[in-house]
Design an enzyme around this catalytic site. Structure first.
Site, PDB file in Angstrom:
ATOM      1  N   GLU A  16     -23.713 -53.994 -57.278  1.00  0.00           N
ATOM      2  CA  GLU A  16     -23.641 -54.543 -55.924  1.00  0.00           C
ATOM      3  C   GLU A  16     -24.882 -55.376 -55.575  1.00  0.00           C
ATOM      4  O   GLU A  16     -25.491 -55.223 -54.519  1.00  0.00           O
ATOM      5  CB  GLU A  16     -23.401 -53.417 -54.908  1.00  0.00           C
ATOM      6  CG  GLU A  16     -22.068 -52.707 -55.158  1.00  0.00           C
ATOM      7  CD  GLU A  16     -21.717 -51.663 -54.111  1.00  0.00           C
ATOM      8  OE1 GLU A  16     -22.631 -51.207 -53.397  1.00  0.00           O
ATOM      9  OE2 GLU A  16     -20.537 -51.293 -54.005  1.00  0.00           O
ATOM     10  N   GLU A  22     -15.304 -48.637 -58.536  1.00  0.00           N
ATOM     11  CA  GLU A  22     -15.310 -47.305 -57.945  1.00  0.00           C
ATOM     12  C   GLU A  22     -14.602 -47.331 -56.607  1.00  0.00           C
ATOM     13  O   GLU A  22     -14.691 -48.291 -55.849  1.00  0.00           O
ATOM     14  CB  GLU A  22     -16.727 -46.747 -57.777  1.00  0.00           C
ATOM     15  CG  GLU A  22     -17.667 -47.568 -56.932  1.00  0.00           C
ATOM     16  CD  GLU A  22     -19.032 -46.908 -56.763  1.00  0.00           C
ATOM     17  OE1 GLU A  22     -19.163 -46.053 -55.866  1.00  0.00           O
ATOM     18  OE2 GLU A  22     -19.957 -47.241 -57.527  1.00  0.00           O
TER      19      GLU A  22
END
Length: 461
Positions: free
Chosen positions: A123, A265
């Site tokens: 991220e 995820e």
């Protein structure tokens, strides 16, 4: 391959051959920020012989974890820390640095361990560190070149993105696009990299961090009226479907609708703050069953029907030492004794639900939190420079969980560098023995005895 694992794999294969139930390909995130987990070797054996889970995503490159999966059919995704990327992006020395990293962290274990993905950070675009963001794609290219040079051609390179890469919109998928700037300066080149290398574009969709009480059924795949997309004439009754199709739409608008999408995820916790609506065992089961149905059964989404997506459920175990809100410690699918927290149909037919775990605790790939900080917290000093605070966030997020400060997280609001930096600096401070040095951050941190928690944002102590 150890004889015991070989025999267990053969037995599991025989049992699977007798079963009429098809196995769905599904992966799981394996974090180990806990002090009560079984050893990596026993985890690898359990997954390979007792479950239908066929891939595992690690948050680092811990050699004990990588080597534990040697000789198993499990595919492994291994991660580099965010902090490693700038050195790999350097035009003059980046390729050599990438090759050195691969020689040290992958080559000793491949092909005995089936590493198939190398994740360049996590991220990255959540950061406002321009240098880090500009390092991402060059680092990915260097890693791909280095893997080829080192003969590890079966390992693909990608990086997980949070959904904030999309421009703010009304939630209707056809209106989605990448954020201004990224849609012209970053993602066309990155998606071309994925197309050229055959690697997936990885996203972390989290309906849990976006739902409200009135949209709970929409987030959990339960009956609801849905959201109508007038451009496509499709009605969405699942938030995950809408999020996935929003990503697909943004990619297609740039001409890259053919690039595979992977789910890095996503999950749902079984416990959260007292009084929080929509969290529990049944909610977690409903969400994960729905996600498996969408991503792994071939059902696909309204705009991507009959497709499967490489998907990693979050997460394998509860992690009792993760900082932050209660929910962060309760996303696990299995207990430490390998019994399911709830039944998702991931156990092979006839498999025992309670194999004996190793008595040895798992080595912790992240800094082990010390006992309670005794009513002390670390926060950013008033007046600290914004650049320094962003650097603190980038550094600390390489070691602690920063989901709470992401959009939709319990600590996202107020959306300020001061607030976000204070949260992650405290998490780092608590995870590193709550010493004064762990709160220094080049003079921008200060220890306080006043609890900085507010509302649903709980600072660990």
């Amino acid at each position: 391959m150890p004889l015991l694992i070989l025999l267990m794999l053969l037995a599991a294969g025989a049992a699977g051959a007798e079963s009429a139930t098809p196995s769905l390909h599904i992966g799981v995130n394996y974090g180990a920020n806990a002090d009560n987990l079984p050893s990596p070797t026993s985890v690898a054996t359990f997954l390979a012989t007792k479950t239908t889970i066929d891939r595992v995503k690690l948050f680092d490159a811990n050699p004990t974890f990588i080597s534990a999966f040697a000789g198993t059919p499990i595919s492994l995704a291994v991660s580099l820390p965010n902090s490693a990327l700038p050195a790999l992006a350097d035009k003059a020395t980046g390729l050599d640095a990438a090759r050195s990293w691969i020689r040290a962290n992958l080559s000793p274990y491949v092909p005995a361990t089936n590493v198939t993905l190398l994740l360049a950070g996590n991220e990255i675009l959540l950061s406002t560190d321009t240098n880090l963001i500009l390092s991402l794609l060059p680092a990915m290219r260097r890693l791909a070149q280095a893997l080829k040079a080192e003969g590890l051609t079966g390992v693909r390179v990608t990086t997980p993105h949070y959904l904030g890469i999309l421009a703010p919109s009304d939630g209707i998928p056809s209106n989605a696009s990448f954020r201004a700037g990224y849609n012209t300066k970053l993602f066309p080149a990155m998606l071309q990299f994925h197309r050229d290398t055959g690697s997936p574009f990885m996203v972390n969709p989290y309906p849990y961090f976006s739902y409200r009480p009135e949209t709970l059924n929409y987030a959990l795949f339960r009956p609801n009226s849905g959201i109508y997309d007038p451009a496509t004439k499709l009605n969405y009754t699942s938030m995950l479907d809408a999020q996935m199709d929003a990503i697909y739409t943004a990619m297609k608008k740039l001409g890259y609708g053919d690039v595979d999408i992977a789910v890095g995820e996503a999950g749902w916790p079984t416990q959260a703050e007292p009084g929080q609506i929509g969290v529990g065992v049944q909610e977690a089961r409903d969400f994960n069953e729905g996600m498996i149905r969408v991503c792994s059964s071939g059902k696909g989404t309204p705009l991507m029907p009959n497709r499967t997506f490489e998907t990693y459920l979050f997460s394998l175990f509860d992690e009792n030492q993760k900082p932050g809100p209660i929910a962060e410690r309760h996303f696990g699918l299995f207990n430490p004794d390998f019994t399911p927290v709830y039944d998702l149909g991931l156990l092979r037919d006839g498999a025992s639900v309670a194999p004996t775990p190793s008595p040895n605790p798992s080595p912790n790939p992240s800094p082990k939190p010390a006992p309670s900080g005794g009513g002390k917290w670390c926060v950013a000093k008033d007046g600290a420079n914004g650049t320094d605070l962003q650097n603190n966030i980038n550094y600390a997020c390489g070691f602690v969980d920063c989901k709470p400060i992401q959009s939709g997280g319990a600590c996202f609001s107020p959306n300020s560098l001061q607030a976000h930096a204070s949260y992650v600096m405290n998490a780092y401070y608590q995870a590193n023995g709550h010493t004064d040095l762990a709160c220094d951050f080049k003079g921008t941190g200060i220890v306080t005895s006043s609890d900085p928690s507010y509302g649903g944002c709980k600072y660990v102590s």
